[in-house]
Design a protein around this motif. Structure first.
Motif, short mmCIF file in Angstrom:
data_model
loop_
_atom_site.label_atom_id
_atom_site.label_comp_id
_atom_site.label_asym_id
_atom_site.label_seq_id
_atom_site.Cartn_x
_atom_site.Cartn_y
_atom_site.Cartn_z
N LEU A 132 0.82 -1.21 0.00
CA LEU A 132 0.00 0.00 0.00
C LEU A 132 0.86 1.26 0.00
O LEU A 132 0.57 2.23 -0.72
N THR A 133 1.93 1.25 0.80
CA THR A 133 2.82 2.40 0.89
C THR A 133 3.50 2.68 -0.44
O THR A 133 3.53 3.81 -0.93
N HIS A 134 4.04 1.62 -1.06
CA HIS A 134 4.77 1.80 -2.31
C HIS A 134 3.84 2.02 -3.50
O HIS A 134 4.22 2.70 -4.46
N GLN A 135 2.62 1.47 -3.42
CA GLN A 135 1.66 1.76 -4.49
C GLN A 135 1.31 3.25 -4.50
O GLN A 135 1.18 3.86 -5.57
N ALA A 136 1.18 3.81 -3.32
CA ALA A 136 0.88 5.24 -3.22
C ALA A 136 2.01 6.07 -3.83
O ALA A 136 1.77 7.09 -4.50
N LEU A 137 3.26 5.63 -3.62
CA LEU A 137 4.40 6.35 -4.21
C LEU A 137 4.40 6.21 -5.73
O LEU A 137 4.65 7.19 -6.45
N ILE A 138 4.13 5.02 -6.21
CA ILE A 138 4.10 4.79 -7.66
C ILE A 138 3.01 5.64 -8.32
O ILE A 138 3.17 6.14 -9.43
N ASN A 139 1.90 5.82 -7.62
CA ASN A 139 0.80 6.62 -8.17
C ASN A 139 1.16 8.09 -8.33
O ASN A 139 0.44 8.84 -9.00
N THR A 140 2.27 8.52 -7.71
CA THR A 140 2.70 9.92 -7.85
C THR A 140 3.56 10.12 -9.09
O THR A 140 3.87 11.27 -9.44
N PRO A 196 6.05 -5.06 -10.06
CA PRO A 196 4.69 -5.61 -10.11
C PRO A 196 3.60 -4.60 -9.77
O PRO A 196 2.46 -4.76 -10.18
N LEU A 197 3.96 -3.56 -9.01
CA LEU A 197 2.97 -2.57 -8.60
C LEU A 197 2.70 -1.54 -9.69
O LEU A 197 1.69 -0.83 -9.65
N LEU A 198 3.59 -1.46 -10.68
CA LEU A 198 3.44 -0.45 -11.71
C LEU A 198 2.16 -0.66 -12.53
O LEU A 198 1.52 0.30 -12.94
N ALA A 199 1.78 -1.94 -12.72
CA ALA A 199 0.57 -2.24 -13.49
C ALA A 199 -0.69 -1.73 -12.79
O ALA A 199 -1.73 -1.52 -13.44
N ASN A 200 -0.60 -1.50 -11.47
CA ASN A 200 -1.77 -1.04 -10.72
C ASN A 200 -1.81 0.48 -10.55
O ASN A 200 -2.63 1.01 -9.83
N LYS A 201 -0.87 1.15 -11.23
CA LYS A 201 -0.79 2.61 -11.08
C LYS A 201 -2.10 3.27 -11.49
O LYS A 201 -2.65 2.99 -12.55
N SER A 202 -2.58 4.14 -10.64
CA SER A 202 -3.78 4.92 -10.96
C SER A 202 -3.39 6.38 -11.13
O SER A 202 -2.42 6.84 -10.52
N GLU A 203 -4.13 7.07 -11.93
CA GLU A 203 -3.82 8.48 -12.15
C GLU A 203 -4.27 9.31 -10.96
O GLU A 203 -5.37 9.14 -10.47
N SER A 204 -3.42 10.20 -10.53
CA SER A 204 -3.77 11.06 -9.39
C SER A 204 -4.55 12.26 -9.87
O SER A 204 -4.60 12.56 -11.03
#
Length: 204
Positions: A132-140, A196-204
């Motif tokens: 969750l922490t790193h997904q939030a960073l990737i989303n930035t 693996p988390l990059l595929a779940n990136k959402s647009e901010s």
């Protein structure tokens, strides 16, 4: 066998006798229990964004266990949920697992069984917190930074990426440094772990 205390363990139950019994039982497994006698009190006092494990009674006055679990889901909490109830049935257990419960026990439960579940639940919670922490960073990441991330993990050099994106090598270097800083990584190995988390990136 003693378990290693890896994080906070919460018990939410309106029965003081159960609270005392579980607290005493888990103390022998090196799991100090933080107790609450209502779901409302638990949700008010605990930082739901942090890893840990919560043992929930299914039926309580006010917010029942399944309602607390639903609120944890809505908050995207990494806490692992273990149900411990004297009124459990198969449909209740099925619903609990569908909603992400880590385990489900009926009272009484053996100390060794509960402690093993807590240990696994804490490990799982730590992984969830990391994700969750790193997904939030990737989303930035900007669209260009995400492109460069993908090219890096595909094995491209800075020169190859510059040719692919029709930009100067210096531009690639700047974007690469910026995305590494945003993600809090210092080398390629750490970056690859996040791939693996990059595929779940959402647009901010």
């Amino acid at each position: 066998m003693d378990q290693l205390n890896q994080g906070p363990v919460y018990l939410v139950d309106d029965d003081e006798a159960i609270i005392d019994a579980i607290s005493f039982l888990m103390d022998s497994y090196r799991y100090p229990i933080i107790t609450f006698n209502s779901g409302e009190q638990f949700l008010e006092k605990v930082d739901l964004s942090q890893p840990g494990c919560v043992i929930l009674d299914a039926r309580m006055p006010g917010l029942a266990g399944p309602q607390v679990q639903q609120l944890l889901c809505q908050a995207k909490s990494p806490l692992s949920v273990i149900f411990l109830t004297g009124h459990g049935d198969v449909p209740m257990a099925v619903d609990a697992f569908k909603n992400g419960a880590f385990d489900f026990f009926q009272k009484p439960v053996q100390g060794s069984v509960l402690s093993q579940s807590i240990a696994k639940g804490l490990t799982y919670s730590e992984r969830q917190h990391w994700k969750l922490t790193h997904q939030a960073l990737i989303n930035t990441l900007s669209e260009r930074e995400a492109q460069i991330f993908q090219l890096i993990i595909a094995g491209n050099t800075n020169k190859q990426m510059a040719n692919e994106l029709c930009v100067a090598i210096r531009t690639i270097e700047v974007h690469r440094a910026k995305l590494m800083t945003k993600l809090g990584v210092s080398n390629l190995a750490e970056l690859v772990k996040l791939a693996p988390l990059l595929a779940n990136k959402s647009e901010s």
